[in-house]
Design an enzyme around this catalytic site. Structure first.
Site, PDB file in Angstrom:
ATOM      1  N   ASP A   1     107.862  39.710  23.905  1.00 36.52           N
ATOM      2  CA  ASP A   1     106.417  39.955  23.935  1.00 36.52           C
ATOM      3  C   ASP A   1     105.957  40.034  25.395  1.00 36.52           C
ATOM      4  O   ASP A   1     105.830  39.020  26.081  1.00 36.52           O
ATOM      5  CB  ASP A   1     105.691  38.825  23.186  1.00 36.52           C
ATOM      6  CG  ASP A   1     104.207  39.133  23.043  1.00 36.52           C
ATOM      7  OD1 ASP A   1     103.826  40.315  23.197  1.00 36.52           O
ATOM      8  OD2 ASP A   1     103.424  38.196  22.779  1.00 36.52           O
TER       9      ASP A   1
ATOM     10  N   TRP B   1     101.549  30.882  22.138  1.00 36.79           N
ATOM     11  CA  TRP B   1     100.186  31.405  21.952  1.00 36.79           C
ATOM     12  C   TRP B   1      99.797  31.204  20.481  1.00 36.79           C
ATOM     13  O   TRP B   1     100.580  31.589  19.589  1.00 36.79           O
ATOM     14  CB  TRP B   1     100.223  32.882  22.329  1.00 36.79           C
ATOM     15  CG  TRP B   1      98.940  33.624  22.189  1.00 36.79           C
ATOM     16  CD1 TRP B   1      97.710  33.248  22.645  1.00 36.79           C
ATOM     17  CD2 TRP B   1      98.771  34.907  21.574  1.00 36.79           C
ATOM     18  NE1 TRP B   1      96.798  34.218  22.355  1.00 36.79           N
ATOM     19  CE2 TRP B   1      97.408  35.248  21.698  1.00 36.79           C
ATOM     20  CE3 TRP B   1      99.631  35.806  20.938  1.00 36.79           C
ATOM     21  CZ2 TRP B   1      96.891  36.442  21.201  1.00 36.79           C
ATOM     22  CZ3 TRP B   1      99.128  36.981  20.454  1.00 36.79           C
ATOM     23  CH2 TRP B   1      97.768  37.303  20.580  1.00 36.79           C
TER      24      TRP B   1
ATOM     25  N   ALA C   1     103.155  40.806  27.618  1.00 39.01           N
ATOM     26  CA  ALA C   1     101.695  40.983  27.646  1.00 39.01           C
ATOM     27  C   ALA C   1     101.125  40.890  29.062  1.00 39.01           C
ATOM     28  O   ALA C   1      99.938  41.140  29.258  1.00 39.01           O
ATOM     29  CB  ALA C   1     101.024  39.935  26.757  1.00 39.01           C
TER      30      ALA C   1
ATOM     31  N   LYS D   1      95.833  43.209  29.856  1.00 33.77           N
ATOM     32  CA  LYS D   1      95.696  42.512  31.136  1.00 33.77           C
ATOM     33  C   LYS D   1      96.044  43.402  32.316  1.00 33.77           C
ATOM     34  O   LYS D   1      95.318  43.453  33.289  1.00 33.77           O
ATOM     35  CB  LYS D   1      96.591  41.267  31.145  1.00 33.77           C
ATOM     36  CG  LYS D   1      95.986  40.072  30.464  1.00 33.77           C
ATOM     37  CD  LYS D   1      96.153  40.098  28.977  1.00 33.77           C
ATOM     38  CE  LYS D   1      95.462  38.902  28.328  1.00 33.77           C
ATOM     39  NZ  LYS D   1      95.669  38.867  26.897  1.00 33.77           N
TER      40      LYS D   1
HETATM   41  C1  LMR Z   1      94.594  34.484  25.434  1.00 33.83           C
HETATM   42  O1  LMR Z   1      95.668  33.941  25.168  1.00 33.83           O
HETATM   43  O2  LMR Z   1      93.594  33.860  25.791  1.00 33.83           O
HETATM   44  C2  LMR Z   1      94.493  35.988  25.344  1.00 33.83           C
HETATM   45  O3  LMR Z   1      95.733  36.532  25.041  1.00 33.83           O
HETATM   46  C3  LMR Z   1      93.417  36.433  24.445  1.00 33.83           C
HETATM   47  C4  LMR Z   1      93.716  36.187  22.997  1.00 33.83           C
HETATM   48  O4  LMR Z   1      93.646  37.140  22.227  1.00 33.83           O
HETATM   49  O5  LMR Z   1      93.986  35.046  22.602  1.00 33.83           O
END
Ligand code: LMR
Length: 396
Positions: free
Chosen positions: A211, A130, A213, A246
């Site tokens: 993590d 991410w 999420a 989420k």
């Molecule tokens: C994403 O990956 O789109 C979500 O976790 C929102 C973000 O904050 O990036």
């Protein structure tokens, strides 16, 4: 002071929403930012959350400060959600939980804790990961390194490369792992792979930062936490960062937590005091409303059951959309294998398109995915699938 600052490019993920909103096309499709959507394209307030937050508003008697550790009922709920009630770290009081402003706040606080304790520590992130992971960890002053994770060509995890890389990391390296619904690939480790990974973490004395999420959106609430629990049972120390964005749909309320499991109650207590001081230094204390809502929901068995049923339905919808998209892409573009989308988990998959094709999707076909061709499956419905498939066929 600021006259020489150049304006920055939009955030790679959050910027998609702004670009999407500015597009006047009525056939546009938003598969960008990772928020859950229903068939009508809405991100609903979950039924049990709506009831619980009304109760919070009604029962609330004060707006005085929370402690830096946050809402106690929320912290107890999250400990139970993530670790369960019979986990040895819980029963032996070696686990501490501290409410944070969202999962981002948890990641930053965990990184601050590591930096304050051992400033030279490196944090290893998967390739890819991410985009906010390196930003949050690096923002705390820690150096990040990478371990191989996803093989684009094979559309799956390159596990031998992952394992070899971790096996060469110096003791004390923090390894950021996503226990379920890997963002951005949707490719999760299988149980035998976790087993081997655990052995490497033990042998090399690596510290996992887990993590979490998307708990509940992969295989189920319990299943998605099983390796978190196992690692916390087998390893001397584990850091866990949790987001309620989420699975409770509480995105804008900024609800998250950092959990630490250590060797002894004294160690856990000491870490807790440091986390509180770091929180105080950064934002003093977290906001209450979303966390109080989770606390009230969790304490009411009927609300909790209804929340879980709605979450189960969300997960099943995501899984069905995966299969529908994989089928439709396979029919329209038979020369290319898209079946991996059906085998992956959670909200995301990488289409495997080059940047120029992602640009063309957006400008020529009004399909908005992330720059790395990550799509959010929840943004689809039958009409959107048809548009995405036609657009992908055109840009390939
Ligand atoms: C994403 O990956 O789109 C979500 O976790 C929102 C973000 O904050 O990036």
């Amino acid at each position: 002071m600021f006259e020489n600052l150049d304006a920055l490019a939009p955030d790679p993920i959050l910027g998609i929403s702004a670009a999407f909103a500015a597009d006047p096309s009525d056939s546009k499709v938003d598969v960008g930012v990772g928020v859950y959507r229903d068939d009508a394209g809405q991100t609903p307030v979950m039924r049990a959350v709506r009831i619980a937050q009304a109760r919070v508003a009604e029962l609330e008697r004060t707006k005085t400060y929370l402690p830096a550790s946050g809402n106690a009922a929320f912290n107890a709920a999250l400990t139970e959600l993530v670790l369960g009630t019979t986990h040895p770290a819980v029963t032996e009081r070696r686990a501490v939980t501290l409410q944070t402003p969202g999962g981002c706040g948890a990641l930053r606080l965990a990184a601050d804790l590591v930096h304050e304790t051992a400033p030279g520590t490196r944090v290893a992130l998967s390739t890819p990961t991410w985009p906010n992971h390196p930003a949050l960890i690096g923002g705390a002053g820690l150096e990040t390194v990478r371990y191989p994770y996803y093989d684009e060509a094979a559309r799956g995890i390159d596990f031998p490369a992952l394992l070899a890389s971790l096996d060469a990391m110096p003791a004390g390296t923090v390894i950021l792992l996503q226990p379920s619904c890997h963002n951005p690939t949707g490719a999760d480790l299988a149980d035998p792979q976790w087993e081997e990974l655990l052995a490497v973490l033990q042998r090399r004395q690596l510290l996992p930062l887990l993590d979490l999420a998307y708990q509940g959106l992969g295989e189920g609430l319990e299943q998605d936490a099983r390796w978190v629990r196992r690692l916390a049972a087998e390893l001397p120390e584990v850091l866990i960062t949790v987001s309620c964005s989420k699975n409770f749909g509480l995105y804008r309320e900024r609800v998250g937590a950092v959990i630490y499991t250590g060797r002894s109650p004294a160690e856990a207590h000491a870490v807790h005091t440091h986390l509180m001081r770091l929180a105080r230094r950064m934002y003093s204390m977290p906001p209450d409303h979303g966390a109080a809502t989770v606390g009230v929901l969790w304490a009411d068995a009927a609300l909790r059951a209804d929340w879980q049923a709605e979450l189960d339905a969300m997960r099943q919808r995501l899984a069905a959309l995966r299969l529908d998209l994989a089928d439709a892409l396979g029919r329209e573009i038979p020369r290319r294998d898209f079946s991996f989308i059906g085998r992956q988990r959670g909200m995301f998959s990488l289409l495997g398109l080059p940047p120029a094709a992602v640009e063309a999707l957006r400008h020529d076909h009004h399909v908005y995915c992330a720059p790395d061709s990550r799509i959010n499956l929840a943004g689809l419905n039958p009409a959107a699938i048809a548009r995405v498939v036609a657009a992908v066929a055109a840009v390939l």
